[in-house]
Design a protein around this motif. Structure first.
Motif, mmCIF file in Angstrom:
data_model
loop_
_atom_site.group_PDB
_atom_site.id
_atom_site.type_symbol
_atom_site.label_atom_id
_atom_site.label_comp_id
_atom_site.label_asym_id
_atom_site.label_seq_id
_atom_site.Cartn_x
_atom_site.Cartn_y
_atom_site.Cartn_z
ATOM 1 N N SER A 6 -6.315 15.089 -16.575
ATOM 2 C CA SER A 6 -6.949 16.378 -16.314
ATOM 3 C C SER A 6 -6.361 17.529 -17.125
ATOM 4 O O SER A 6 -6.901 18.638 -17.089
ATOM 5 C CB SER A 6 -6.822 16.726 -14.821
ATOM 6 O OG SER A 6 -7.480 15.772 -14.020
ATOM 7 N N ALA A 7 -5.269 17.294 -17.843
ATOM 8 C CA ALA A 7 -4.660 18.359 -18.641
ATOM 9 C C ALA A 7 -5.630 18.791 -19.736
ATOM 10 O O ALA A 7 -6.312 17.958 -20.347
ATOM 11 C CB ALA A 7 -3.348 17.889 -19.253
ATOM 12 N N LYS A 44 -7.999 17.305 -2.742
ATOM 13 C CA LYS A 44 -8.642 17.335 -4.052
ATOM 14 C C LYS A 44 -7.706 16.565 -4.975
ATOM 15 O O LYS A 44 -6.539 16.377 -4.648
ATOM 16 C CB LYS A 44 -8.835 18.770 -4.517
ATOM 17 C CG LYS A 44 -9.602 19.555 -3.487
ATOM 18 C CD LYS A 44 -10.552 20.602 -3.928
ATOM 19 C CE LYS A 44 -11.139 20.591 -5.245
ATOM 20 N NZ LYS A 44 -12.586 20.609 -5.276
ATOM 21 N N THR A 45 -8.195 16.124 -6.114
ATOM 22 C CA THR A 45 -7.331 15.342 -6.994
ATOM 23 C C THR A 45 -7.451 15.784 -8.439
ATOM 24 O O THR A 45 -8.520 16.188 -8.899
ATOM 25 C CB THR A 45 -7.659 13.835 -6.929
ATOM 26 O OG1 THR A 45 -9.032 13.626 -7.251
ATOM 27 C CG2 THR A 45 -7.367 13.271 -5.557
ATOM 28 N N TRP A 46 -6.321 15.740 -9.108
ATOM 29 C CA TRP A 46 -6.245 15.811 -10.554
ATOM 30 C C TRP A 46 -5.661 14.495 -11.009
ATOM 31 O O TRP A 46 -4.858 13.877 -10.288
ATOM 32 C CB TRP A 46 -5.316 16.930 -11.015
ATOM 33 C CG TRP A 46 -5.898 18.309 -10.967
ATOM 34 C CD1 TRP A 46 -7.168 18.666 -10.642
ATOM 35 C CD2 TRP A 46 -5.208 19.517 -11.266
ATOM 36 N NE1 TRP A 46 -7.314 20.021 -10.705
ATOM 37 C CE2 TRP A 46 -6.127 20.564 -11.096
ATOM 38 C CE3 TRP A 46 -3.912 19.804 -11.651
ATOM 39 C CZ2 TRP A 46 -5.783 21.894 -11.312
ATOM 40 C CZ3 TRP A 46 -3.556 21.126 -11.861
ATOM 41 C CH2 TRP A 46 -4.492 22.156 -11.712
ATOM 42 N N LEU A 47 -6.041 14.074 -12.198
ATOM 43 C CA LEU A 47 -5.487 12.867 -12.792
ATOM 44 C C LEU A 47 -4.513 13.272 -13.883
ATOM 45 O O LEU A 47 -4.707 14.298 -14.533
ATOM 46 C CB LEU A 47 -6.608 12.001 -13.364
ATOM 47 C CG LEU A 47 -7.658 11.562 -12.354
ATOM 48 C CD1 LEU A 47 -8.754 10.771 -13.058
ATOM 49 C CD2 LEU A 47 -7.046 10.747 -11.246
ATOM 50 N N HIS A 69 4.186 18.413 -15.725
ATOM 51 C CA HIS A 69 3.633 19.758 -15.952
ATOM 52 C C HIS A 69 2.563 20.094 -14.912
ATOM 53 O O HIS A 69 2.589 21.177 -14.307
ATOM 54 C CB HIS A 69 3.054 19.863 -17.365
ATOM 55 C CG HIS A 69 2.293 21.127 -17.603
ATOM 56 N ND1 HIS A 69 2.911 22.337 -17.791
ATOM 57 C CD2 HIS A 69 0.958 21.371 -17.655
ATOM 58 C CE1 HIS A 69 1.989 23.278 -17.957
ATOM 59 N NE2 HIS A 69 0.797 22.711 -17.880
ATOM 60 N N LEU A 70 1.622 19.176 -14.681
ATOM 61 C CA LEU A 70 0.567 19.433 -13.708
ATOM 62 C C LEU A 70 1.141 19.506 -12.293
ATOM 63 O O LEU A 70 0.701 20.328 -11.484
ATOM 64 C CB LEU A 70 -0.521 18.363 -13.802
ATOM 65 C CG LEU A 70 -1.343 18.369 -15.097
ATOM 66 C CD1 LEU A 70 -2.281 17.172 -15.144
ATOM 67 C CD2 LEU A 70 -2.112 19.673 -15.263
ATOM 68 N N SER A 71 2.127 18.684 -11.995
ATOM 69 C CA SER A 71 2.778 18.723 -10.682
ATOM 70 C C SER A 71 3.456 20.069 -10.458
ATOM 71 O O SER A 71 3.363 20.655 -9.366
ATOM 72 C CB SER A 71 3.821 17.607 -10.555
ATOM 73 O OG SER A 71 3.213 16.345 -10.562
ATOM 74 N N GLN A 72 4.140 20.577 -11.468
ATOM 75 C CA GLN A 72 4.807 21.878 -11.347
ATOM 76 C C GLN A 72 3.788 22.999 -11.157
ATOM 77 O O GLN A 72 3.997 23.907 -10.356
ATOM 78 C CB GLN A 72 5.676 22.146 -12.565
ATOM 79 C CG GLN A 72 6.930 21.319 -12.595
ATOM 80 C CD GLN A 72 7.771 21.563 -13.845
ATOM 81 O OE1 GLN A 72 7.384 22.307 -14.740
ATOM 82 N NE2 GLN A 72 8.919 20.914 -13.907
ATOM 83 N N PHE A 73 2.682 22.933 -11.899
ATOM 84 C CA PHE A 73 1.632 23.945 -11.791
ATOM 85 C C PHE A 73 1.122 24.027 -10.353
ATOM 86 O O PHE A 73 1.007 25.114 -9.775
ATOM 87 C CB PHE A 73 0.480 23.606 -12.746
ATOM 88 C CG PHE A 73 -0.644 24.591 -12.712
ATOM 89 C CD1 PHE A 73 -0.638 25.692 -13.551
ATOM 90 C CD2 PHE A 73 -1.717 24.417 -11.850
ATOM 91 C CE1 PHE A 73 -1.693 26.612 -13.530
ATOM 92 C CE2 PHE A 73 -2.766 25.327 -11.817
ATOM 93 C CZ PHE A 73 -2.746 26.430 -12.656
ATOM 94 N N LEU A 74 0.825 22.880 -9.760
ATOM 95 C CA LEU A 74 0.344 22.856 -8.379
ATOM 96 C C LEU A 74 1.463 23.172 -7.395
ATOM 97 O O LEU A 74 1.238 23.856 -6.389
ATOM 98 C CB LEU A 74 -0.263 21.490 -8.058
ATOM 99 C CG LEU A 74 -1.556 21.145 -8.802
ATOM 100 C CD1 LEU A 74 -1.888 19.670 -8.629
ATOM 101 C CD2 LEU A 74 -2.700 22.034 -8.349
ATOM 102 N N PHE A 116 0.336 24.021 -3.564
ATOM 103 C CA PHE A 116 -0.869 23.206 -3.410
ATOM 104 C C PHE A 116 -0.594 21.707 -3.428
ATOM 105 O O PHE A 116 -1.363 20.933 -2.880
ATOM 106 C CB PHE A 116 -1.866 23.502 -4.532
ATOM 107 C CG PHE A 116 -2.446 24.890 -4.552
ATOM 108 C CD1 PHE A 116 -2.197 25.818 -3.549
ATOM 109 C CD2 PHE A 116 -3.252 25.273 -5.596
ATOM 110 C CE1 PHE A 116 -2.741 27.090 -3.586
ATOM 111 C CE2 PHE A 116 -3.805 26.543 -5.643
ATOM 112 C CZ PHE A 116 -3.556 27.453 -4.639
ATOM 113 N N LEU A 117 0.454 21.265 -4.098
ATOM 114 C CA LEU A 117 0.702 19.840 -4.304
ATOM 115 C C LEU A 117 1.077 19.162 -2.991
ATOM 116 O O LEU A 117 1.972 19.600 -2.281
ATOM 117 C CB LEU A 117 1.816 19.630 -5.330
ATOM 118 C CG LEU A 117 2.072 18.177 -5.746
ATOM 119 C CD1 LEU A 117 0.853 17.577 -6.437
ATOM 120 C CD2 LEU A 117 3.276 18.109 -6.670
ATOM 121 N N LYS A 118 0.376 18.064 -2.682
ATOM 122 C CA LYS A 118 0.635 17.313 -1.451
ATOM 123 C C LYS A 118 1.225 15.941 -1.729
ATOM 124 O O LYS A 118 2.030 15.458 -0.948
ATOM 125 C CB LYS A 118 -0.650 17.149 -0.640
ATOM 126 C CG LYS A 118 -1.297 18.463 -0.248
ATOM 127 C CD LYS A 118 -0.368 19.302 0.592
ATOM 128 C CE LYS A 118 -1.004 20.636 0.951
ATOM 129 N NZ LYS A 118 -0.068 21.565 1.534
#
Length: 80
Positions: free
Chosen positions: A16-17, A42-45, A53-58, A63-65
């Motif tokens: 998803s980046a 909701k999901t990002w891949l 990077h995406l984990s840190q953003f969320l 938001f990250l679960k």
């Protein structure tokens, strides 16, 4: 004139980046508590390169679960 429809089979999941076309290896499950009920996910891949990077953003937004391997998510093993 009848035009053929493109193949409707799902493509391989991609990261998803922004701009990344690598195969996804991870699922980042998240929700925005201001918009979603607590159980909604909701999901990002993410590929290996963009997972952190995406984990840190969320994560900084609260938001990250969960972060789970795509294979586990698809097999249902991620159902806590």
């Amino acid at each position: 004139m009848n035009l053929p429809f493109p193949d409707s089979s799902p493509a391989d999941p991609q990261c998803s980046a922004k701009g990344c076309r690598a195969d996804a290896e991870w699922v980042l499950a998240w929700n925005n508590p201001k918009l979603h009920t607590p159980e909604r996910r909701k999901t990002w891949l993410a590929c290996e390169e963009h997972r952190e990077h995406l984990s840190q953003f969320l994560g900084v937004r609260g938001f990250l679960k969960d972060v789970v391997l795509l294979a586990e998510w698809e097999s249902g093993e991620a159902d806590g």
